[in-house]
Design a protein around this motif. Structure first.
Motif, PDB file in Angstrom:
ATOM      1  N   TYR A 172      -3.478   3.408  -0.831  1.00 45.31           N
ATOM      2  CA  TYR A 172      -4.187   2.395  -1.633  1.00 45.31           C
ATOM      3  C   TYR A 172      -3.179   1.425  -2.206  1.00 45.31           C
ATOM      4  O   TYR A 172      -1.965   1.653  -2.148  1.00 45.31           O
ATOM      5  CB  TYR A 172      -5.027   3.046  -2.730  1.00 45.31           C
ATOM      6  N   LYS A 173      -3.720   0.340  -2.752  1.00 44.48           N
ATOM      7  CA  LYS A 173      -2.873  -0.748  -3.260  1.00 44.48           C
ATOM      8  C   LYS A 173      -1.976  -0.285  -4.396  1.00 44.48           C
ATOM      9  O   LYS A 173      -2.451   0.292  -5.368  1.00 44.48           O
ATOM     10  CB  LYS A 173      -3.771  -1.860  -3.823  1.00 44.48           C
TER      11      LYS A 173
ATOM     12  N   GLY B  49      -8.968  -4.621 -10.745  1.00 48.20           N
ATOM     13  CA  GLY B  49      -8.555  -3.474  -9.927  1.00 48.20           C
ATOM     14  C   GLY B  49      -7.128  -3.079 -10.233  1.00 48.20           C
ATOM     15  O   GLY B  49      -6.206  -3.849  -9.984  1.00 48.20           O
ATOM     16  N   GLY B  50      -6.951  -1.878 -10.740  1.00 52.71           N
ATOM     17  CA  GLY B  50      -5.634  -1.401 -11.137  1.00 52.71           C
ATOM     18  C   GLY B  50      -4.761  -1.080  -9.934  1.00 52.71           C
ATOM     19  O   GLY B  50      -5.245  -0.945  -8.813  1.00 52.71           O
ATOM     20  N   ILE B  51      -3.467  -0.976 -10.183  1.00 53.37           N
ATOM     21  CA  ILE B  51      -2.540  -0.643  -9.104  1.00 53.37           C
ATOM     22  C   ILE B  51      -1.688   0.569  -9.447  1.00 53.37           C
ATOM     23  O   ILE B  51      -0.737   0.874  -8.754  1.00 53.37           O
ATOM     24  CB  ILE B  51      -1.620  -1.842  -8.763  1.00 53.37           C
ATOM     25  N   SER B  52      -2.011   1.237 -10.541  1.00 50.60           N
ATOM     26  CA  SER B  52      -1.218   2.411 -10.913  1.00 50.60           C
ATOM     27  C   SER B  52      -2.089   3.395 -11.664  1.00 50.60           C
ATOM     28  O   SER B  52      -3.031   2.998 -12.344  1.00 50.60           O
ATOM     29  CB  SER B  52      -0.054   1.971 -11.804  1.00 50.60           C
ATOM     30  N   GLY B  53      -1.745   4.666 -11.530  1.00 50.66           N
ATOM     31  CA  GLY B  53      -2.468   5.664 -12.293  1.00 50.66           C
ATOM     32  C   GLY B  53      -1.692   6.097 -13.512  1.00 50.66           C
ATOM     33  O   GLY B  53      -2.241   6.606 -14.465  1.00 50.66           O
ATOM     34  N   SER B  54      -0.387   5.845 -13.464  1.00 52.37           N
ATOM     35  CA  SER B  54       0.432   6.315 -14.574  1.00 52.37           C
ATOM     36  C   SER B  54       0.535   5.283 -15.682  1.00 52.37           C
ATOM     37  O   SER B  54       1.006   5.577 -16.766  1.00 52.37           O
ATOM     38  CB  SER B  54       1.822   6.701 -14.078  1.00 52.37           C
ATOM     39  N   SER B  55       0.125   4.048 -15.402  1.00 56.49           N
ATOM     40  CA  SER B  55       0.020   3.086 -16.489  1.00 56.49           C
ATOM     41  C   SER B  55      -1.216   2.237 -16.223  1.00 56.49           C
ATOM     42  O   SER B  55      -1.691   2.173 -15.103  1.00 56.49           O
ATOM     43  CB  SER B  55       1.273   2.219 -16.575  1.00 56.49           C
ATOM     44  N   VAL B  56      -1.690   1.608 -17.273  1.00 59.67           N
ATOM     45  CA  VAL B  56      -2.891   0.786 -17.131  1.00 59.67           C
ATOM     46  C   VAL B  56      -2.424  -0.608 -16.743  1.00 59.67           C
ATOM     47  O   VAL B  56      -2.027  -1.398 -17.585  1.00 59.67           O
ATOM     48  CB  VAL B  56      -3.664   0.738 -18.456  1.00 59.67           C
ATOM     49  N   THR B  57      -2.421  -0.891 -15.453  1.00 56.21           N
ATOM     50  CA  THR B  57      -1.921  -2.204 -15.067  1.00 56.21           C
ATOM     51  C   THR B  57      -2.605  -2.744 -13.827  1.00 56.21           C
ATOM     52  O   THR B  57      -2.962  -2.005 -12.916  1.00 56.21           O
ATOM     53  CB  THR B  57      -0.390  -2.175 -14.855  1.00 56.21           C
TER      54      THR B  57
ATOM     55  N   TYR C 229       0.871  -1.167   0.000  1.00 54.67           N
ATOM     56  CA  TYR C 229       0.000   0.000   0.000  1.00 54.67           C
ATOM     57  C   TYR C 229       0.910   1.219   0.000  1.00 54.67           C
ATOM     58  O   TYR C 229       1.811   1.295   0.823  1.00 54.67           O
ATOM     59  CB  TYR C 229      -0.881   0.019   1.259  1.00 54.67           C
TER      60      TYR C 229
END
Lengths: 1097, 529
Positions: A704-705, A758-766, A691
């Motif tokens: 968040y994760k 559920g994504g884990i990043s805002g700067s890439s779609v992952t 987190y």
């Protein structure tokens, strides 16, 4: 009694010498290399049967007083010994033949040095003389073309390191870079921290046997960098000065001029109006003519009023001319430049039985090819070792460098990247502000002003002007590195050596940014500035125990050791905005804090290592090694791994039966196998679920994760097999042929889940979870060959070529992650690539361009018939059923909407990529790559050239795609658009067999642009290249003359890197990256030319 | 003897080697910029940080999709308004394809892909909270409160997903919409649920949340309007029920939601919608030290923002809506009325000609901004007829608090529900309360009935909630047609936007499932919406 005996002995000796002295004569002569005719310096000359002797000078001349009937023995390392009887002569000239059988050449290997002939693994070496020929700021750039199996792509900005892949690409998640080891210690810094002038050799360890002792970091290969040390007892010093030019080696694409731009833009926009707003053609033309200035901004660079630029048919008025004042429409002129390059080096060295030393000081300043990009570096080094007593050798290497790299286009956003703006800016927009009559709109001081696009509402990059921003903004990195290494080798009990080595390196890197308050990103914030500080601490501590024992024909060597490696970095980031004084760049000049954060990260390794070598009569060599490695990157339970290798070499030429085979020498066969690893695909805490800390919302901490758990992670392991045959033919040709096969298992893979997990990043779609899955195989053949075409006293010409055939294939992906796309199982998509069993990591899998429909000018794609249909049959398709673990035939296909479908001669096509099929489309990795080189030496001149090439790769030319895209926003265009489809060819009908064409440029239409210009096989192009990598011309002044003025040598040289690049399309740089997706925003390969002088004392 | 010596020396050397072996925990390293879920769910105090994380996820940069993608604000503006009929971005064609409905069928479009990814990112974190919070140390009340909050976030996100990726309720409750994940333990391959199933789950979550809020004993204990509490649960419920055409619940929860949030004053109506007022039920916190830079909603919407996308392409109201606003309505002043300046703006783009020519409308626009105590526009901003003066920001480049739920909307929900329940008098009274009683239009009266009354409700939703992300969602659920007109035809749309889109065109206004899902989820048995 003892005294008496000594006296007696002396007396006898003197008596014996008297007659000899009486008959002494002075013999002079020259010792030369039998091949080259060059003098052999410091060759030893000994009177046979005595202790009397001398050595040649630097030119190979000698003088010695000897008895008339003496016999002289001439010897030098690397040459066969030769005897000559004096027989009363006063001049004895000797040609020494090089000893090709037993070149006692030492090469650097893992944890030590070894005789070249004893090496059982695959290694390649680049020596300092080859490095010296290259005007590079990072020594990593010299490897391209210099070693088989090494694929290297140059950096573009000054100070950039090269990207290197050794024997293919084994890992998927990103880390495929080799391990760098400097003077025996793993290196955590940037290669550009090192001054290339300080480097004695680069050794590339390519297979498991050569690299096994680097354990879980060895699978991408290892590059050993050895710095210079004092070698000869001659105290020497050298000074070199190089001056040169740094510019762009790859030209820009062919783009249309302002008039053609107007026509293309008009057509695209007009068609968009017709298609998207339901206007008639006449209405659309009328709309365009009325509103052109709102679409293009109030720029009219032509001498005709805006409303008369186009006629009622939408044709541009080509008799219009550009107003005189607009001489600044080409943004390239203000972006690219010929940067000046300066390089100064001073070094000194010396060696004696008891000590050796080397020191240097270097300064480099390179201005890059784009405005405001530069790199400067001060570097200093001192390598010293002493042998105070026979059993102890100790020393230290101390180095420091300071460097600054300034404003790089690389990595900046499209808005602030001058290079990209120059690539895409429509050719009707000037760099500077103009009056309506075309003259410059000057400021109150009478100077031209940059145009931010606001005054005349330029729709492209409005309120931006990257050229201007580059001038006002700051974006540079300043780095200070210091390194200290101390070592001691303690020899005891004759055969044992205990080596202890400690190495500490500290690096401080600070990124400074400043965005001005006038234009660009900092404007809204009234100026802003940031400081990012990194403090890296690295240390390595090594203890090695070596045993070396010979008995009879047998030599045994054993090594056991322990090593620990510690890497830590501390990060700190501060960001402030709202400047007090305009242009003040220090943080004190800003009033509000927007960000302040910091953290530390660490990485540790502990290793136990061992090696056993056996040599029988220098004919058979065996070697085995074992290392046990623990890494902090994995969970406690999976932390330790064992790595090993075995290898053997057979020196065939030393066999009895080869004695009489004269045409072949040095024939050797070697074979090796082993297992090494790679832990670098994982982050430092790759196994933990995480987190994130450090964000806040509403003034309180928010978390968040940011990473999914992966407790089972282990390193990737690589099984590597390598075998080679090498030799020398007719005493003038060398060859090596090698086969390798590497299989990487337990690949560290970022396995993507559907976004809904559920994504884990805002700067890439992952949504990725890191897993050890699958395996990849890299195999191939490496060939190298060189020949001395002419081998004369004053004239030498040689030629060499090398080639690596290589194939990369994914053997296995996990069944648990079976993913069914487009009918494929066990596959995983990554952008334009699809990972699938039986295919390579870099195999394109993209929308299939079927051609251009010559009736409509639209691009047709093949239909994805697993999900969609046009005609009624086959409404039901297949899908993977997870429960049944099989494909089931119950997938409800949907029909392609009417506007996006067409059936031509019975075959279904779609015009929208949403419904299009993706398929295999070649690989971005070359099938064959390598180099050829030639060297010519005539008297004191030498000329050499190196060419590198790659064949069989494909690229997606995104930079070209940019230029082929015509949407409603103005943009620069490629000249290919001049031949765009405008109407159906005469005679063409709905059912014509040639209705679909692959060569026609699709129609210019802003509405259809999204689909006609989608990334598809339409933009696939051959990635083959041939590069004139380096040409070097040097002249050494005659030694006699140089000596007469009290110097050791003077050499003049001129050198050019990347003189010319040949590719499939002008402007395209296939060397941008391994992924083969070419971007218009990247800084391409530079062309660097220098002239220099080097003086030796 | 000699051998002994030899052996002891070798032993000594080996001992030297071994003595350098590291301590057992040498290889244990821990991150300092993140922590483990174990720590987060250890106690309710720590778990609060993860609840706040859900807020943060709804307001952060999503650079993967480009500048401007900022969490909830993007869905409000890019989908809620750009795709509708009441708001346009002056002189900009950047959103042409999406605004004209051409991208609903594109599975690679940023807008569709982003909405999916963003909402599921919040849902994934909410699921983890819901699953783990029962084990956290703390009081029952705290656990119930946190769980209730997480359920509300999840319900809100699924509600938006089903509106974007599902058909309108009236013709699509049995059609597949989005994928329903509730525990995080579902297999990757999972088929889509129908809209009906998704709504049922949203109801279940909200029912449980309301019960937990009440059980927690601290239902309305929040300090700030930007965190989740019982009133927000009611407000979400009201909006969901309205969209689901469940009029009774819409009415009930709208009333519950706004009972403690009296309508805002006329002064607040003019205050720029960037700071909370009496009627804000739930909003997003925005401040300089939590800036999203050029990604922020306000960097796109606020008329005084320094972002070039505002200075050159400000938001405009549709003239078709504007012209209907009575002269007595103070909300008319939210936009620049070009009456009297005909000829000094471009009739295609509405733009007053370049700033250097000191065009009349440009001068007027500059002045206009500072009237009525408003913040002026930046000197390098362009002036457009019909440009926005409703929304401004607190700081540059675009910082403000973004309202997500307020009482005026709740009141309009009540009015619409009442109309549908055939309580026309109640609906009329509510409109009077919104407009006349609140003094937004003191002259307002309402005697409309039947479809004219419904049109009146639609009109005031359009005016009152302009720019707050409702228009497209409303048009879609109503099954209304977008009818954008050019200036010559009585509108002010740029020619290429001036089209008609009927409810059943353009894939029924339903976004297709993005590639980031279908590439990895083969459980989806149909791509049709």
């Amino acid at each position: 009694m003892r005294k008496l005996r000594l006296l007696f002995t002396c007396l006898l000796t003197v008596l014996a010498l008297v007659p000899a002295l009486a008959q002494t004569i002075t013999v002079k002569g020259e010792v030369k290399d039998a091949n080259t005719g060059e003098g052999v310096p410091f060759a030893s000359i000994q009177v046979k049967g005595t202790m009397t002797g001398t050595a040649t000078d630097a030119d190979g001349n000698f003088t010695i007083d000897v008895p008339r009937n003496a016999t002289l023995i001439f010897s030098s390392i690397g040459y066969l010994n030769q005897e000559a009887a004096v027989e009363g002569r006063t001049t004895v000239n000797i040609l020494l033949a090089p000893d090709t059988e037993s070149i006692e050449e030492l090469v650097v290997v893992a944890y030590g040095v070894a005789k070249k002939e004893s090496v059982t693994g695959a290694i390649s070496t680049v020596k300092s003389d080859a490095i010296a020929q290259r005007p590079v700021s990072s020594v990593s750039n010299v490897l391209e073309g210099m070693a088989t199996g090494v694929l290297s792509l140059p950096g573009g900005d000054p100070g950039d390191d090269a990207s290197i892949r050794i024997r293919g690409v084994g890992s998927v998640t990103g880390n495929n870079t080799p391990l760098y080891v400097i003077d025996g210690v793993p290196f955590g810094g940037n290669i550009s921290d090192l001054n290339p002038n300080d480097i004695e050799s680069l050794t590339v360890l390519k297979d498991a046997t050569s690299a096994a002792l680097y354990g879980n970091r060895a699978s991408n290969g290892v590059i050993l960098i050895t710095t210079k040390r004092g070698k000869s007892d001659k105290v020497g010093m050298s000074v070199s000065v190089n001056q040169g030019i740094y510019n762009r080696a790859i030209p820009e694409y062919d783009k249309v001029d302002a008039k053609d731009f107007m026509q293309i833009y008009f057509t695209g926009y007009m068609n968009n109006l017709i298609a998207s707003s339901g206007m008639t053609r006449a209405e659309a033309i009328n709309d365009m003519r009325t509103n052109l200035f709102t679409y293009l901004g109030e720029y009219n660079i032509f001498d005709v009023p805006m409303e008369n630029l186009f006629d009622a048919n939408g044709k541009f008025n080509y008799s219009a001319n550009i107003l005189k004042g607009y001489d600044d429409l080409n943004w390239w002129d203000y972006t690219m430049r010929n940067g000046y390059r300066q390089d100064y080096n001073v070094s000194g060295s010396g060696a004696s039985e008891k000590s050796n030393y080397y020191f240097s000081l270097g300064y480099l300043n390179e201005e890059g090819q784009t405005v405001n990009s530069d790199f400067s570096r001060w570097s200093g080094r001192a390598n010293i070792s002493v042998t105070p007593v026979k059993w102890l050798k100790a020393g230290a290497n101390i180095s420091a460098s300071w460097q600054k790299s300034n404003y790089r286009s690389t990595g900046s956003t499209a808005y602030a990247n001058p290079l990209y703006q120059a690539h895409v800016m429509a050719p009707i927009y000037p760099v500077h502000l103009h009056n309506l009559d075309g003259s410059y709109l000057l400021d109150e001081n009478g100077n031209p002003q940059y145009d931010a696009g606001e005054l005349y509402s330029r729709p492209q990059y409005n309120a931006r002007c990257a050229i201007w921003e580059a001038e006002l903004d700051t974006r540079f990195t300043q780095r200070v590195t210091t390194g200290a290494q101390a070592f001691a080798d303690i020899t005891f009990l004759k055969d044992f050596t205990l080596s202890i080595k400690g190495d500490v390196s500290l690096r401080n890197s600070m990124d400074r940014t400043y965005n001005n308050a006038t234009i660009g990103d900092g404007k809204g914030a009234n100026g802003r500035a940031s400081r990012t500080n990194y403090l890296y601490t690295n240390y390595t501590f090594q203890q090695l125990l070596n045993w070396h024992h010979s008995f009879g024909d047998h030599t045994l060597e054993a090594l056991v050791g322990h090593e620990n490696y510690y890497y830590n970095y501390e990060y700190q980031y501060n960001y402030k905005q709202d400047e007090t004084l305009p242009g003040g760049r220090e943080l004190d000049n800003f009033n509000s804090m927007t960000s302040m954060e910091g953290s530390q990260s660490g990485y540790r390794l502990e290793s136990y290592l061992s090696r056993l070598k056996y040599d029988y009569m220098s004919k058979y060599f065996l070697e085995g090694s074992f290392r046990r490695d623990g890494t902090s990157r994995f969970h406690k339970n999976n932390r330790w791994g064992n790595f090993w290798s075995v290898g053997a070499t057979w020196a065939i030429s030393r066999e009895e039966f080869m004695k009489n085979v004269g045409w072949i020498d040095n024939l050797r066969y070697r074979i090796s196998y082993g297992q090494v690893g790679n832990d670098r695909g994982s982050g430092y805490y790759g196994y933990m679920a995480l987190y994130g800390l450090g964000s806040k919302y509403g003034g309180s901490a928010a978390s968040y994760k940011t990473q999914n758990e992966a407790a089972d992670l282990v390193w990737e392991s690589e099984n590597s097999f390598s075998t080679a045959l090498e030799g020398r033919l007719f005493d003038r040709m060398n060859f090596t042929a090698e086969y390798f096969n590497k299989t990487t298992q337990d690949l560290l893979f970022d396995v993507e889940h559907p976004s809904s997990v559920g994504g884990i990043s805002g700067s890439s779609v992952t949504t990725a979870t890191t897993q050890n899955i699958g395996s990849v195989r890299n195999y191939g053949v490496e060939l190298s060959f060189d020949v001395d075409i002419i081998k004369k006293r004053d004239f030498n010409w040689n030629f060499g070529v090398n080639a690596t055939w290589m194939k990369n294939v994914i053997l296995k992906l996990p069944e648990t992650d079976v993913t069914n796309y487009d009918g494929l199982q066990n596959a995983m998509r990554n952008g334009t690539k699809l990972y699938a069993e039986g295919h390579g990591l870099y195999d394109f899998h993209i929308y299939q361009f079927a051609g251009v429909d010559q009736m409509t000018g639209l691009v047709l794609y093949e239909i994805d018939d697993t999900k969609y249909y046009i005609l009624d049959e086959n409404k039901i398709g297949d899908r993977w059923d997870e429960d049944k673990k099989q494909l089931v035939h119950d997938f409800q296909k949907s029909q392609v909407p009417e506007e996006y479908r067409v059936v031509i001669n019975g075959k279904e096509y779609v015009m929208n990529t949403t419904y299009a099929k993706r398929d295999w489309s070649g690989s971005s990795l070359p099938k064959i790559y390598g180099s050829f080189n030639t060297g010519l030496r005539w008297k004191n001149f030498s000329l050499s050239a190196l060419f590198t090439y790659a064949l069989g790769s494909k690229c997606i030319d995104g930079a070209y795609q940019d230029l082929m895209s015509v949407s409603t926003g103005p943009h620069s265009y490629h000249v290919d658009l001049l031949n765009a489809w405008s109407e159906a060819p005469s005679g063409m009908t709905e059912t014509s067999a040639d209705r679909i064409s692959k060569t026609v440029t699709p129609r210019i239409d802003g509405y259809w642009n999204t689909y006609t210009n989608a990334t598809s096989s339409r933009y696939l192009v051959s990635g083959n290249y041939l590069i004139v990598k380096n040409v070097n011309l040097a002249y050494s002044f005659p030694r006699r003359w140089v000596n007469s003025i009290g110097l050791g040598g003077i050499t003049l040289s001129a050198s050019v890197d990347n003189l010319w690049t040949f590719t499939a399309r002008k402007g395209m740089n296939p060397q941008q990256g391994f992924s083969g997706v070419i971007s218009g925003s990247a800084v391409n390969t530079p062309r660097v030319g220098t002239i220099g002088v080097k003086v030796n004392f | 003897m000699k051998n002994m010596k030899k052996i002891s020396i070798i032993a000594l050397a080996l001992a030297v080697l071994v003595s350098f072996g590291c301590s057992k925990d040498y290889l244990d390293t821990y991150p300092t910029s993140s922590t483990s879920p174990g720590t987060i769910f250890e106690s309710t105090d720590a778990a609060k940080v993860a609840v706040n994380g859900l807020n943060k996820l709804m307001r952060r940069q999503y650079g993967a999709y480009g500048q401007g993608y900022n969490g909830e604000g993007t869905v409000r503006l890019y989908i809620g308004d750009y795709l509708g009929a009441n708001l346009m971005k002056g002189n900009s064609t950047s959103f042409l394809n999406s605004a004209n409905g051409n991208l609903y069928v594109s599975n690679t479009s940023s807008l569709g892909g982003y909405s999916w990814y963003y909402y599921y990112m919040v849902i994934g974190n909410a699921n983890t909270l819901i699953k783990n919070i029962d084990e956290a140390e703390g009081t029952d009340g705290d656990r119930a409160y946190i769980k209730a909050q997480a359920l509300c976030y999840r319900a809100y996100c699924y509600f938006n997903l089903v509106q974007i990726f599902g058909r309108r309720w009236s013709d699509g409750s049995d059609k597949p919409s989005c994928v329903l994940r509730l525990t995080g333990d579902e297999p990757d391959n999972l088929d889509r649920a129908t809209s009906g199933e998704v709504y049922a789950q949203i109801y279940a979550d909200l029912d449980e949340a309301i019960s937990l809020f009440n059980k927690s004993g601290k239902a309305n204990s929040r300090r700030d309007g930007y965190t989740m509490d019982l009133d927000v649960a009611y407000a979400i419920y009201a909006r969901v029920a309205l969209t689901r055409e469940d009029w009774n619940n819409a009415l009930k929860y709208a009333q519950l939601a706004r009972k403690d949030y009296p309508l805002q004053s006329v002064a607040d109506e003019k205050a720029g919608f960037c700071n909370p007022t009496s009627e804000w039920i739930w909003y997003q916190y925005g401040a300089e030290d939590e800036t999203l830079y050029y990604y922020d909603y306000f960097a796109y919407a606020a008329y005084n923002a320094a972002a070039s996308t505002v200075r050159n392409y400000p938001l405009l109201i549709s003239r078709q809506l504007f012209d209907k606003i009575p002269a007595t309505d103070i909300r008319r002043a939210w936009w620049l009325d070009p009456a009297g300046y005909e000829g000094s703006f471009n009739t295609n783009t509405m733009k007053a000609s370049a700033q250097n020519s000191k065009n009349k409308l440009w001068v007027y626009g500059q002045d206009y901004a500072t009237q009525d105590g408003r913040v002026g526009i930046l000197s390098n901003s362009c002036v457009f007829a019909y440009m926005n003066f409703k929304i401004h920001n607190n700081a540059q480049p675009g910082i403000g608090n973004l309202c997500l739920f307020r009482s005026s909307e709740m009141l309009l929900i009540e009015a619409e529900a009442n109309y549908q329940l055939h309580n026309e008098a109640a609906a009329q009274a509510l409109l009077v309360e919104l407009n006349a009683t609140s003094k937004r239009d003191p002259a307002y009266t309402c005697d409309k009935s039947g479809s004219a009354l419904m049109d009146e409700i639609k009109f005031y939703r359009g005016v009152e909630l302009w720019g707050e992300g409702f228009n497209w969602f409303d048009l879609k659920r109503w099954g209304d047609t977008i009818n954008r007109k050019k200036y010559a035809d009585g509108g002010n749309w740029m020619s290429q936007y001036a089209i008609t889109i009927t409810p059943n065109e353009k894939n029924n206004w339903t976004w297709c499932i993005p590639q980031s899902e279908t590439n990895y989820n083969k459980g989806i048995t149909s791509t049709a919406n």
